[in-house]
Design an enzyme around this catalytic site. Structure first.
Site, PDB file in Angstrom:
ATOM      1  N   PHE A 219      -0.367  16.150   3.734  1.00 34.30           N
ATOM      2  CA  PHE A 219      -0.834  15.499   2.511  1.00 34.30           C
ATOM      3  C   PHE A 219       0.307  15.524   1.495  1.00 34.30           C
ATOM      4  O   PHE A 219       0.908  16.564   1.251  1.00 34.30           O
ATOM      5  CB  PHE A 219      -2.072  16.184   1.942  1.00 34.30           C
ATOM      6  CG  PHE A 219      -2.833  15.290   1.008  1.00 34.30           C
ATOM      7  CD1 PHE A 219      -3.812  14.430   1.486  1.00 34.30           C
ATOM      8  CD2 PHE A 219      -2.547  15.283  -0.359  1.00 34.30           C
ATOM      9  CE1 PHE A 219      -4.499  13.572   0.628  1.00 34.30           C
ATOM     10  CE2 PHE A 219      -3.225  14.443  -1.224  1.00 34.30           C
ATOM     11  CZ  PHE A 219      -4.202  13.588  -0.726  1.00 34.30           C
ATOM     12  N   VAL A 220       0.595  14.356   0.914  1.00 35.80           N
ATOM     13  CA  VAL A 220       1.719  14.232  -0.022  1.00 35.80           C
ATOM     14  C   VAL A 220       1.244  13.724  -1.374  1.00 35.80           C
ATOM     15  O   VAL A 220       0.193  13.082  -1.475  1.00 35.80           O
ATOM     16  CB  VAL A 220       2.803  13.284   0.537  1.00 35.80           C
ATOM     17  CG1 VAL A 220       3.399  13.835   1.820  1.00 35.80           C
ATOM     18  CG2 VAL A 220       2.250  11.876   0.755  1.00 35.80           C
TER      19      VAL A 220
ATOM     20  N   ASP B  47      -2.874   5.489   6.657  1.00 34.32           N
ATOM     21  CA  ASP B  47      -3.309   6.793   7.173  1.00 34.32           C
ATOM     22  C   ASP B  47      -4.263   6.553   8.343  1.00 34.32           C
ATOM     23  O   ASP B  47      -3.831   6.264   9.454  1.00 34.32           O
ATOM     24  CB  ASP B  47      -3.942   7.557   6.004  1.00 34.32           C
ATOM     25  CG  ASP B  47      -4.311   8.997   6.316  1.00 34.32           C
ATOM     26  OD1 ASP B  47      -3.682   9.601   7.194  1.00 34.32           O
ATOM     27  OD2 ASP B  47      -5.242   9.514   5.693  1.00 34.32           O
TER      28      ASP B  47
ATOM     29  N   LYS C  25       1.352   7.380   8.487  1.00 34.07           N
ATOM     30  CA  LYS C  25       1.002   8.597   9.246  1.00 34.07           C
ATOM     31  C   LYS C  25       0.336   8.152  10.542  1.00 34.07           C
ATOM     32  O   LYS C  25      -0.886   8.163  10.650  1.00 34.07           O
ATOM     33  CB  LYS C  25      -0.004   9.445   8.459  1.00 34.07           C
ATOM     34  CG  LYS C  25       0.492  10.091   7.191  1.00 34.07           C
ATOM     35  CD  LYS C  25      -0.645  10.956   6.612  1.00 34.07           C
ATOM     36  CE  LYS C  25      -0.378  11.447   5.237  1.00 34.07           C
ATOM     37  NZ  LYS C  25      -1.579  12.072   4.629  1.00 34.07           N
TER      38      LYS C  25
ATOM     39  N   ASP D  68      -1.686  10.537  -5.265  1.00 26.73           N
ATOM     40  CA  ASP D  68      -2.391  11.547  -6.054  1.00 26.73           C
ATOM     41  C   ASP D  68      -3.048  12.614  -5.206  1.00 26.73           C
ATOM     42  O   ASP D  68      -3.295  12.440  -4.008  1.00 26.73           O
ATOM     43  CB  ASP D  68      -3.499  10.869  -6.874  1.00 26.73           C
ATOM     44  CG  ASP D  68      -4.666  10.427  -5.991  1.00 26.73           C
ATOM     45  OD1 ASP D  68      -4.414   9.688  -5.008  1.00 26.73           O
ATOM     46  OD2 ASP D  68      -5.813  10.832  -6.249  1.00 26.73           O
TER      47      ASP D  68
ATOM     48  N   ARG E 157       0.472  11.505  -9.830  1.00 27.45           N
ATOM     49  CA  ARG E 157       0.976  10.166  -9.497  1.00 27.45           C
ATOM     50  C   ARG E 157       2.347   9.910 -10.112  1.00 27.45           C
ATOM     51  O   ARG E 157       3.133   9.118  -9.607  1.00 27.45           O
ATOM     52  CB  ARG E 157       0.006   9.085  -9.996  1.00 27.45           C
ATOM     53  CG  ARG E 157      -1.336   9.075  -9.271  1.00 27.45           C
ATOM     54  CD  ARG E 157      -2.095   7.785  -9.605  1.00 27.45           C
ATOM     55  NE  ARG E 157      -3.492   7.833  -9.240  1.00 27.45           N
ATOM     56  CZ  ARG E 157      -3.969   7.551  -8.032  1.00 27.45           C
ATOM     57  NH1 ARG E 157      -3.149   7.217  -7.060  1.00 27.45           N
ATOM     58  NH2 ARG E 157      -5.270   7.604  -7.790  1.00 27.45           N
TER      59      ARG E 157
ATOM     60  N   GLU F 238       0.839  -1.198   0.000  1.00 27.68           N
ATOM     61  CA  GLU F 238       0.000   0.000   0.000  1.00 27.68           C
ATOM     62  C   GLU F 238       0.872   1.246   0.000  1.00 27.68           C
ATOM     63  O   GLU F 238       2.001   1.228   0.475  1.00 27.68           O
ATOM     64  CB  GLU F 238      -0.910  -0.061   1.241  1.00 27.68           C
ATOM     65  CG  GLU F 238      -1.759   1.152   1.525  1.00 27.68           C
ATOM     66  CD  GLU F 238      -2.787   1.500   0.452  1.00 27.68           C
ATOM     67  OE1 GLU F 238      -2.406   1.562  -0.718  1.00 27.68           O
ATOM     68  OE2 GLU F 238      -3.955   1.759   0.821  1.00 27.68           O
ATOM     69  N   ASP F 239       0.358   2.326  -0.549  1.00 27.27           N
ATOM     70  CA  ASP F 239       1.142   3.557  -0.574  1.00 27.27           C
ATOM     71  C   ASP F 239       1.226   4.191   0.819  1.00 27.27           C
ATOM     72  O   ASP F 239       2.305   4.449   1.318  1.00 27.27           O
ATOM     73  CB  ASP F 239       0.602   4.557  -1.625  1.00 27.27           C
ATOM     74  CG  ASP F 239      -0.890   4.853  -1.491  1.00 27.27           C
ATOM     75  OD1 ASP F 239      -1.559   4.308  -0.576  1.00 27.27           O
ATOM     76  OD2 ASP F 239      -1.407   5.647  -2.303  1.00 27.27           O
TER      77      ASP F 239
HETATM   78  P1  IMP Z   1      -6.732   5.205   5.131  1.00 21.78           P
HETATM   79  O1  IMP Z   1      -7.875   4.275   4.877  1.00 21.78           O
HETATM   80  O2  IMP Z   1      -7.157   6.467   5.788  1.00 21.78           O
HETATM   81  O3  IMP Z   1      -5.560   4.562   5.840  1.00 21.78           O
HETATM   82  O4  IMP Z   1      -6.319   5.755   3.724  1.00 21.78           O
HETATM   83  C1  IMP Z   1      -5.363   5.235   2.982  1.00 21.78           C
HETATM   84  C2  IMP Z   1      -5.463   5.818   1.593  1.00 21.78           C
HETATM   85  O5  IMP Z   1      -5.729   7.216   1.586  1.00 21.78           O
HETATM   86  C3  IMP Z   1      -4.128   5.678   0.942  1.00 21.78           C
HETATM   87  O6  IMP Z   1      -4.047   4.457   0.274  1.00 21.78           O
HETATM   88  C4  IMP Z   1      -4.099   6.833  -0.007  1.00 21.78           C
HETATM   89  O7  IMP Z   1      -4.684   6.431  -1.228  1.00 21.78           O
HETATM   90  C5  IMP Z   1      -4.966   7.861   0.608  1.00 21.78           C
HETATM   91  N1  IMP Z   1      -4.130   8.880   1.251  1.00 21.78           N
HETATM   92  C6  IMP Z   1      -3.942   9.096   2.567  1.00 21.78           C
HETATM   93  N2  IMP Z   1      -3.093  10.104   2.782  1.00 21.78           N
HETATM   94  C7  IMP Z   1      -2.730  10.539   1.555  1.00 21.78           C
HETATM   95  C8  IMP Z   1      -1.817  11.563   1.111  1.00 21.78           C
HETATM   96  O8  IMP Z   1      -1.169  12.277   1.878  1.00 21.78           O
HETATM   97  N3  IMP Z   1      -1.689  11.693  -0.230  1.00 21.78           N
HETATM   98  C9  IMP Z   1      -2.366  10.925  -1.129  1.00 21.78           C
HETATM   99  N4  IMP Z   1      -3.210   9.948  -0.751  1.00 21.78           N
HETATM  100  C10 IMP Z   1      -3.382   9.762   0.578  1.00 21.78           C
HETATM  101 MG    MG Z   2      -4.480   4.321  -2.006  1.00 23.59          MG
END
Ligand code: IMP
Ligand code: MG
Length: 177
Positions: free
Chosen positions: A150-151, A101, A129, A157, A163, A97-98
Site C-alpha cells: 500500500f502506497v 490494483d 499492482k 491517499d 495526497r 488513473e493513479d
Molecule cells: P481497483 O479497483 O482495485 O483497481 O482500485 C483502484 C483504486 O484503489 C485506485 O484508484 C486507488 O484509489 C485505490 N488504491 C489501490 N491501491 C492503493 C494504494 O496502494 N494506495 C492508495 N490507494 C490505492
Molecule cells: Mg483512485
C-alpha cells in the site's frame, strides 16, 4: 510523520517517468486530439503533470467513482459518483488513473465509457499492482509496476490523507487509522 515512511519512488523518478509517458503519447497520437479523463481524486496530480508533458491537442474531463472505503481494504463494489461533463462520442480517450490494483475500477469505467462510443480508449496508470488483479485488464501506459504494497503520496491517499506528499512512499502496515 510521513517523513518516516520509506520512499518507493522519488519526485525525480516520477517526473522522469511521467515525461517519458508524455513523449510516448505524443508519438502515438501525433496529429490527433485527445481527451484525458482523470479519475478523482487520486489521479489529479498525475494528470496535472502528464498533461503538461503532452503536446498533442488535448482537453481534460474528470469522473469520480467510489471503490475504496477507509484504510487499505477495498469493498469490491464500484459506483459512479461524478459523470463526464462533455460528450466523448468519436473522441480519443485516455483514462488517467493513479493505481491499477484489482482492476475493478478501471474495468467498470472502461465499459461505462465504451457505451458512449468514443473513437478509441486507452488507459494510463501511474502504478500497476499486477499481483492483485481480480478482473483482467491492462493499462496501455504504466508508470511503474509494483508488488503488493500500500502506497501514499503523489495524489494517493490513506483515508484521504497524504495526497500532497511529493514522492510515492510505502504505508507502514501498523499505521493507526
Ligand atoms: P481497483 O479497483 O482495485 O483497481 O482500485 C483502484 C483504486 O484503489 C485506485 O484508484 C486507488 O484509489 C485505490 N488504491 C489501490 N491501491 C492503493 C494504494 O496502494 N494506495 C492508495 N490507494 C490505492
Ligand atoms: Mg483512485
Amino acid at each position: 510523520m510521513h517523513e518516516n515512511f520509506p520512499i518507493l519512488f522519488s519526485q525525480e523518478q516520477i517526473a522522469q517517468r511521467v515525461a517519458e509517458i508524455g513523449r510516448q503519447i505524443d508519438t502515438d497520437y501525433a496529429g490527433e486530439k485527445i481527451v484525458l479523463v482523470g479519475v478523482l481524486k487520486g489521479a489529479a496530480i498525475f494528470l496535472a503533470d502528464l498533461a503538461r508533458s503532452i503536446t498533442v491537442d488535448n482537453t481534460f474531463d474528470f469522473v469520480a467513482v467510489s471503490s475504496y472505503g477507509k484504510g487499505q481494504h477495498t469493498s469490491g463494489a464500484v459506483k459512479l459518483i461524478k459523470d463526464l461533463d462533455q460528450p466523448i462520442e468519436g473522441k480519443n480517450i485516455i483514462i488517467v488513473e493513479d493505481i491499477l490494483d484489482t482492476g475493478l475500477t478501471l474495468g467498470f469505467l472502461r465499459s461505462l465509457l465504451e457505451r458512449h462510443h468514443p473513437k478509441s480508449i486507452r488507459i494510463a496508470a501511474l502504478l500497476d499492482k499486477p499481483s492483485r488483479r481480480l478482473q483482467k485488464i491492462d493499462a496501455d501506459y504504466v508508470g511503474f509496476s509494483i508488488p503488493n504494497h500500500f502506497v501514499i503520496g503523489y495524489g494517493m491517499d490513506y483515508a484521504e490523507r497524504f495526497r500532497n506528499v511529493p514522492d510515492i512512499r510505502l504505508m507502514p502496515a501498523d499505521f493507526p487509522e
